[in-house]
Design a protein around this motif. Structure first.
Motif, PDB file in Angstrom:
ATOM      1  N   LEU A   1       6.740 -14.258   4.330  1.00  0.00           N
ATOM      2  CA  LEU A   1       5.519 -13.974   5.754  1.00  0.00           C
ATOM      3  C   LEU A   1       3.926 -13.867   4.876  1.00  0.00           C
ATOM      4  CD1 LEU A   1       6.993 -13.414   8.607  1.00  0.00           C
ATOM      5  CD2 LEU A   1       6.824 -15.786   8.208  1.00  0.00           C
ATOM      6  N   ARG A   2       2.994 -14.297   5.396  1.00  0.00           N
ATOM      7  CA  ARG A   2       1.926 -13.531   4.891  1.00  0.00           C
ATOM      8  C   ARG A   2       0.460 -13.088   6.665  1.00  0.00           C
ATOM      9  NH1 ARG A   2      -4.352 -15.134   1.542  1.00  0.00           N
ATOM     10  NH2 ARG A   2      -4.063 -16.524   3.801  1.00  0.00           N
TER      11      ARG A   2
ATOM     12  N   VAL B   1     -14.188  -0.172  -2.718  1.00  0.00           N
ATOM     13  CA  VAL B   1     -13.691   0.065  -3.808  1.00  0.00           C
ATOM     14  C   VAL B   1     -12.831   0.074  -4.655  1.00  0.00           C
ATOM     15  CG1 VAL B   1     -15.389   2.255  -3.682  1.00  0.00           C
ATOM     16  CG2 VAL B   1     -12.500   2.066  -2.333  1.00  0.00           C
ATOM     17  N   GLY B   2     -11.287  -1.693  -3.684  1.00  0.00           N
ATOM     18  CA  GLY B   2     -10.005  -1.490  -4.135  1.00  0.00           C
ATOM     19  C   GLY B   2      -9.251  -0.619  -3.950  1.00  0.00           C
ATOM     20  N   LEU B   3      -8.710   0.586  -3.386  1.00  0.00           N
ATOM     21  CA  LEU B   3      -8.791   1.353  -3.116  1.00  0.00           C
ATOM     22  C   LEU B   3      -7.077   0.795  -1.866  1.00  0.00           C
ATOM     23  CD1 LEU B   3      -7.654   4.350  -3.624  1.00  0.00           C
ATOM     24  CD2 LEU B   3      -9.153   4.974  -1.542  1.00  0.00           C
ATOM     25  N   THR B   4      -6.303   0.855  -2.750  1.00  0.00           N
ATOM     26  CA  THR B   4      -4.972   0.265  -1.652  1.00  0.00           C
ATOM     27  C   THR B   4      -3.913   2.231  -2.089  1.00  0.00           C
ATOM     28  OG1 THR B   4      -3.561  -0.332  -3.617  1.00  0.00           O
ATOM     29  CG2 THR B   4      -5.338  -1.355  -2.121  1.00  0.00           C
ATOM     30  N   ASP B   5      -2.943   2.188  -0.774  1.00  0.00           N
ATOM     31  CA  ASP B   5      -1.598   2.982  -0.446  1.00  0.00           C
ATOM     32  C   ASP B   5      -0.281   2.014   0.173  1.00  0.00           C
ATOM     33  OD1 ASP B   5      -1.534   6.113   0.713  1.00  0.00           O
ATOM     34  OD2 ASP B   5      -0.257   5.167  -0.979  1.00  0.00           O
ATOM     35  N   TYR B   6       0.327   2.018  -0.194  1.00  0.00           N
ATOM     36  CA  TYR B   6       1.744   1.715   0.106  1.00  0.00           C
ATOM     37  C   TYR B   6       2.857   2.495   0.552  1.00  0.00           C
ATOM     38  CZ  TYR B   6      -0.150  -2.641  -2.024  1.00  0.00           C
ATOM     39  OH  TYR B   6      -0.868  -3.373  -2.017  1.00  0.00           O
ATOM     40  N   ALA B   7       3.369   2.612   1.309  1.00  0.00           N
ATOM     41  CA  ALA B   7       4.666   3.540   1.868  1.00  0.00           C
ATOM     42  C   ALA B   7       5.578   2.432   0.931  1.00  0.00           C
ATOM     43  CB  ALA B   7       5.282   2.631   3.343  1.00  0.00           C
ATOM     44  N   ASP B   8       6.464   3.866   0.704  1.00  0.00           N
ATOM     45  CA  ASP B   8       7.465   3.255   0.157  1.00  0.00           C
ATOM     46  C   ASP B   8       8.664   2.614  -0.046  1.00  0.00           C
ATOM     47  OD1 ASP B   8       7.639   7.164  -1.248  1.00  0.00           O
ATOM     48  OD2 ASP B   8       6.343   5.872  -2.467  1.00  0.00           O
ATOM     49  N   SER B   9       8.477   2.195   1.319  1.00  0.00           N
ATOM     50  CA  SER B   9       9.452   1.014   1.362  1.00  0.00           C
ATOM     51  C   SER B   9       9.370  -0.726   0.616  1.00  0.00           C
ATOM     52  CB  SER B   9      10.210   1.271   2.643  1.00  0.00           C
ATOM     53  OG  SER B   9       8.842   1.250   3.156  1.00  0.00           O
ATOM     54  N   VAL B  10       7.745  -0.331   0.713  1.00  0.00           N
ATOM     55  CA  VAL B  10       7.246  -1.393   0.716  1.00  0.00           C
ATOM     56  C   VAL B  10       6.670  -2.355  -0.543  1.00  0.00           C
ATOM     57  CG1 VAL B  10       7.069  -1.904   3.040  1.00  0.00           C
ATOM     58  CG2 VAL B  10       4.868  -1.237   1.575  1.00  0.00           C
ATOM     59  N   LYS B  11       7.247  -0.590  -1.507  1.00  0.00           N
ATOM     60  CA  LYS B  11       6.194  -1.216  -2.812  1.00  0.00           C
ATOM     61  C   LYS B  11       6.838  -2.700  -3.519  1.00  0.00           C
ATOM     62  CE  LYS B  11       4.224   3.853  -3.245  1.00  0.00           C
ATOM     63  NZ  LYS B  11       4.249   5.096  -3.947  1.00  0.00           N
ATOM     64  N   GLY B  12       6.013  -3.220  -4.396  1.00  0.00           N
ATOM     65  CA  GLY B  12       6.927  -4.311  -5.129  1.00  0.00           C
ATOM     66  C   GLY B  12       7.279  -5.022  -4.471  1.00  0.00           C
ATOM     67  N   ARG B  13       7.043  -5.408  -2.470  1.00  0.00           N
ATOM     68  CA  ARG B  13       7.374  -6.614  -2.528  1.00  0.00           C
ATOM     69  C   ARG B  13       5.875  -6.666  -1.157  1.00  0.00           C
ATOM     70  NH1 ARG B  13      10.756  -5.667   1.739  1.00  0.00           N
ATOM     71  NH2 ARG B  13      10.413  -4.444   1.966  1.00  0.00           N
ATOM     72  N   PHE B  14       5.325  -5.941  -0.657  1.00  0.00           N
ATOM     73  CA  PHE B  14       4.025  -6.528   0.254  1.00  0.00           C
ATOM     74  C   PHE B  14       2.463  -5.831  -0.902  1.00  0.00           C
ATOM     75  CE2 PHE B  14       5.970  -5.181   4.683  1.00  0.00           C
ATOM     76  CZ  PHE B  14       7.313  -6.125   4.075  1.00  0.00           C
ATOM     77  N   THR B  15       1.887  -6.640  -0.501  1.00  0.00           N
ATOM     78  CA  THR B  15       0.208  -6.580  -1.321  1.00  0.00           C
ATOM     79  C   THR B  15       0.062  -6.615  -0.419  1.00  0.00           C
ATOM     80  OG1 THR B  15       1.302  -7.797  -3.156  1.00  0.00           O
ATOM     81  CG2 THR B  15      -1.029  -7.561  -2.774  1.00  0.00           C
TER      82      THR B  15
ATOM     83  N   ALA C   1     -16.017 -11.086   2.632  1.00  0.00           N
ATOM     84  CA  ALA C   1     -16.582 -12.763   2.876  1.00  0.00           C
ATOM     85  C   ALA C   1     -16.376 -12.805   4.405  1.00  0.00           C
ATOM     86  CB  ALA C   1     -16.814 -13.652   2.290  1.00  0.00           C
ATOM     87  N   LYS C   2     -14.940 -12.765   4.924  1.00  0.00           N
ATOM     88  CA  LYS C   2     -14.947 -13.691   5.992  1.00  0.00           C
ATOM     89  C   LYS C   2     -13.434 -12.083   7.090  1.00  0.00           C
ATOM     90  CE  LYS C   2     -12.332 -17.158   4.067  1.00  0.00           C
ATOM     91  NZ  LYS C   2     -11.271 -18.361   3.684  1.00  0.00           N
ATOM     92  N   ASN C   3     -14.195 -11.157   6.370  1.00  0.00           N
ATOM     93  CA  ASN C   3     -13.869 -10.087   7.630  1.00  0.00           C
ATOM     94  C   ASN C   3     -12.345 -10.356   8.122  1.00  0.00           C
ATOM     95  OD1 ASN C   3     -16.151  -9.033   7.354  1.00  0.00           O
ATOM     96  ND2 ASN C   3     -17.189  -9.244   9.625  1.00  0.00           N
ATOM     97  N   THR C   4     -11.723 -10.072   6.602  1.00  0.00           N
ATOM     98  CA  THR C   4      -9.733 -10.381   7.102  1.00  0.00           C
ATOM     99  C   THR C   4      -9.596  -9.358   5.797  1.00  0.00           C
ATOM    100  OG1 THR C   4     -10.508 -12.664   8.186  1.00  0.00           O
ATOM    101  CG2 THR C   4      -8.291 -12.336   7.182  1.00  0.00           C
ATOM    102  N   VAL C   5      -8.335  -9.265   6.400  1.00  0.00           N
ATOM    103  CA  VAL C   5      -7.188  -7.667   5.944  1.00  0.00           C
ATOM    104  C   VAL C   5      -6.000  -9.251   5.480  1.00  0.00           C
ATOM    105  CG1 VAL C   5      -6.286  -5.902   5.211  1.00  0.00           C
ATOM    106  CG2 VAL C   5      -8.533  -6.461   5.612  1.00  0.00           C
ATOM    107  N   TYR C   6      -5.105  -8.846   4.572  1.00  0.00           N
ATOM    108  CA  TYR C   6      -3.665  -9.980   4.678  1.00  0.00           C
ATOM    109  C   TYR C   6      -3.363  -8.795   4.464  1.00  0.00           C
ATOM    110  CZ  TYR C   6      -7.200 -13.509   4.377  1.00  0.00           C
ATOM    111  OH  TYR C   6      -8.223 -14.539   4.386  1.00  0.00           O
ATOM    112  N   LEU C   7      -1.684  -9.079   4.600  1.00  0.00           N
ATOM    113  CA  LEU C   7      -0.786  -7.987   3.718  1.00  0.00           C
ATOM    114  C   LEU C   7      -0.030  -9.443   3.717  1.00  0.00           C
ATOM    115  CD1 LEU C   7       0.702  -6.114   3.792  1.00  0.00           C
ATOM    116  CD2 LEU C   7       2.109  -5.636   5.378  1.00  0.00           C
ATOM    117  N   GLU C   8       0.411  -9.845   2.726  1.00  0.00           N
ATOM    118  CA  GLU C   8       1.416 -10.768   1.460  1.00  0.00           C
ATOM    119  C   GLU C   8       2.885 -10.044   1.375  1.00  0.00           C
ATOM    120  OE1 GLU C   8       0.490 -13.882   0.878  1.00  0.00           O
ATOM    121  OE2 GLU C   8       2.848 -14.539   0.314  1.00  0.00           O
ATOM    122  N   MET C   9       3.402 -10.627   2.424  1.00  0.00           N
ATOM    123  CA  MET C   9       5.626  -9.896   2.559  1.00  0.00           C
ATOM    124  C   MET C   9       5.847 -10.617   2.016  1.00  0.00           C
ATOM    125  SD  MET C   9       5.135  -7.719   5.974  1.00  0.00           S
ATOM    126  CE  MET C   9       5.734  -9.722   6.735  1.00  0.00           C
ATOM    127  N   ASN C  10       6.872 -10.168   1.219  1.00  0.00           N
ATOM    128  CA  ASN C  10       7.964 -10.558   0.247  1.00  0.00           C
ATOM    129  C   ASN C  10       9.235 -10.099   0.290  1.00  0.00           C
ATOM    130  OD1 ASN C  10       6.368 -13.118  -1.437  1.00  0.00           O
ATOM    131  ND2 ASN C  10       5.752 -11.415  -2.495  1.00  0.00           N
TER     132      ASN C  10
END
Length: 124
Positions: free
Chosen positions: A18-19, A55-69, A75-84
């Motif tokens: 899902l995204r 600045v391209g700085l990101t952080d993830y919970a350990d439980s989602v690392k490697g699966r979520f982005t 420009a769109k003032n939008t943030v996405y969460l790609e979940m695989n």
């Protein structure tokens, strides 16, 4: 006043994707950061991912690392969460949050503004 609107939640089978999207209006100036949190029934709200798009700085919970982005479109003032590779443990109400500062906090108190949430349900 900053307003956040999440979308993209739904029901998906285990292993699916899902995204989520979070559209921002009234974005605060200065050092801006955004995050995704989730809350399952009977559990506390927990950090999933965060980003400072400038600045391209990101952080993830350990439980989602490697699966979520997490990513952002300034420009769109939008943030996405790609979940695989979703599992039933990812089932929760997902919230978008925003605030400002240098770091990407992993706690609820690190964010000032919150959306209403979008439900993600992963069936086994």
């Amino acid at each position: 006043q900053v307003q956040l609107t999440e979308s993209g939640g739904g029901v998906v089978q285990a292993g699916g994707s899902l995204r989520l999207s979070c559209a921002t209006s009234g974005r605060p100036s200065g050092r801006y950061r955004m995050g995704w949190f989730r809350q399952a029934p009977g559990k506390e709200r927990e950090f999933v991912a965060g980003i400072r798009t400038s600045v391209g700085l990101t952080d993830y919970a350990d439980s989602v690392k490697g699966r979520f982005t997490i990513s952002g479109d300034n420009a769109k003032n939008t943030v996405y969460l790609e979940m695989n590779s979703l599992t039933p443990d990812d089932t929760a109400l997902y919230y978008c949050a925003s605030g400002y500062g240098l770091a990407v906090p992993t706690t609820v108190s690190g964010y000032m503004y919150w959306g209403q949430g979008t439900q993600v349900t992963v069936s086994s």
